[in-house]
Design an enzyme around this catalytic site. Structure first.
Site, mmCIF file in Angstrom:
data_model
loop_
_atom_site.group_PDB
_atom_site.id
_atom_site.type_symbol
_atom_site.label_atom_id
_atom_site.label_comp_id
_atom_site.label_asym_id
_atom_site.label_seq_id
_atom_site.Cartn_x
_atom_site.Cartn_y
_atom_site.Cartn_z
ATOM 1 N N ASP A 135 3.678 1.784 -4.683
ATOM 2 C CA ASP A 135 2.688 2.615 -5.376
ATOM 3 C C ASP A 135 2.311 1.935 -6.690
ATOM 4 O OD1 ASP A 135 1.156 4.524 -6.553
ATOM 5 O OD2 ASP A 135 2.606 6.158 -6.368
ATOM 6 N N ASP A 182 0.882 -1.185 0.000
ATOM 7 C CA ASP A 182 0.000 0.000 0.000
ATOM 8 C C ASP A 182 0.906 1.217 0.000
ATOM 9 O OD1 ASP A 182 -2.060 2.013 0.767
ATOM 10 O OD2 ASP A 182 -3.277 0.255 1.230
ATOM 11 N N TYR A 190 -16.534 7.875 -10.489
ATOM 12 C CA TYR A 190 -16.201 6.556 -9.961
ATOM 13 C C TYR A 190 -16.902 5.456 -10.765
ATOM 14 C CZ TYR A 190 -16.034 2.854 -6.355
ATOM 15 O OH TYR A 190 -15.846 1.691 -5.665
HETATM 16 N N1 SER Z 1 -19.006 1.756 -1.494
HETATM 17 C C1 SER Z 1 -18.570 2.445 -2.658
HETATM 18 C C2 SER Z 1 -18.810 3.896 -2.576
HETATM 19 O O1 SER Z 1 -19.738 4.269 -1.898
HETATM 20 C C3 SER Z 1 -19.287 1.925 -3.867
HETATM 21 O O2 SER Z 1 -18.547 0.942 -4.465
HETATM 22 O O3 SER Z 1 -18.122 4.641 -3.184
#
Ligand code: SER
Length: 316
Positions: A52, A34, A142
């Site tokens: 990294d 990590d 994301y």
């Molecule tokens: N638990 C994550 C989040 O809330 C979703 O994959 O970003």
């Protein structure tokens, strides 16, 4: 003999996955890495090194030097944090994945686990009992990075024979290491505040249902997916995982059974629209058929264990 590299071993999933893998494969065969220091448990039970994942050369060097055969890459910027730094989050999440895919292609570490998420779904996805194959138009950074990652994983499997395996985790609930910057984090924070203050201010509305899973179930099933014979897998993107679906109000009611004076207030923030764009419940029948997904924690059992374990931690 397998040698396993876990990237992101100091995070919410990594800190528990490493210990579970060490039990199965032997401490010295599970290499934790990590950019942050690990838990005491990880440091004392086996190898840990600062590494990294964005540094391709060092990563490749590590994999060759320690004769790694399997990689779990858990490094990521979560949904809430990613919205604050969109371009950086995209760069980090994609580069972390592409580096491990390339290392897998060029080395003996052919088996690769990388987590996807319910965030791959979006507002146009059927919200209840979301199937394995469906409309996917995520509208968070994301979610876009996770969906792109699934496609790249499948591509590397077909084109280069990388044994890519993945699941779409629901919100993960655990007591060892706290999550950071996710939309489902309320379901962890609530336990700490319930015990320390008797009250919690929730950043989602009371009726925002989301799929969640207790960490023990998540870890057990992740390892199960990695160990199953490759011929059983009919999907090489990522598998649905349902867990348990509930909203903040239902969780608060369950906590009240143990702490009757507990109160909750609601102050939705920028994470509310993110949560609303995700499914409320998931259909994971394909995972059950293909590789035997099975979970054992329901809402009452999970709540009881969370309260017990966090109470013990707060006493120390
Ligand atoms: N638990 C994550 C989040 O809330 C979703 O994959 O970003």
């Amino acid at each position: 003999m397998d040698n396993i590299l876990v990237i992101g071993s100091s995070g919410q999933i990594g800190s528990e996955l490493v210990m579970a893998l060490r039990k199965i494969y032997g401490n010295e065969h599970v290499f934790a890495t990590d950019i942050k220091q690990p838990t005491k448990e990880i440091r004392e039970s086996g190898p840990f090194q600062i590494l990294d994942v964005l540094d391709f050369k060092n990563l490749m060097h590590f994999v060759v030097r320690y004769k790694i055969t399997q990689i779990y890459n858990l490094a990521a910027v979560l949904s809430g944090n990613a919205e604050k730094i969109p371009l950086q989050a995209w760069d980090i999440n994609m580069k972390a994945l592409m580096n491990t895919l390339e290392v897998a292609r060029q080395s003996d570490a052919k088996k690769l686990f990388w987590p996807s998420s319910i965030a791959v779904f979006g507002p146009t996805t059927p919200r209840y009992n979301t199937p394995q194959l469906t409309v996917m138009e995520p509208n968070t950074v994301y979610g876009i990075s996770k969906l792109a990652g699934e496609r790249w994983g499948e591509y590397y499997y077909r084109r280069y024979n990388v044994d890519f395996r993945s699941v779409r985790y629901p919100g993960l609930i655990s007591y060892k290491t706290e999550p950071g910057g996710g939309t489902t984090d309320y379901a962890v924070e609530i336990f700490y505040d319930a015990l320390a203050k008797g009250t919690y201010q929730c950043f989602l509305k009371e009726d925002t249902a989301l799929p969640m899973m207790f960490m023990d179930d998540a870890i057990e099933n992740t390892i199960k997916l990695m160990e199953v014979d490759s011929s059983r897998l009919t999907h090489r993107s990522a598998y649905n995982m349902a867990g348990i679906s509930f909203d903040p109000k239902q969780l608060a009611e369950e906590i009240k059974k143990h702490i009757p004076a507990f109160t909750i207030t609601y102050k939705p923030d920028f994470r509310q629209p993110i949560a609303e764009s995700w499914p409320a419940s998931i259909d994971d029948s394909v995972s059950q058929q293909d590789w035997g997904l099975k979970t054992t924690y329901d809402l009452p059992k999970m709540t009881k264990v969370m309260l017990e374990k966090i109470r013990e931690k707060q006493k120390k």
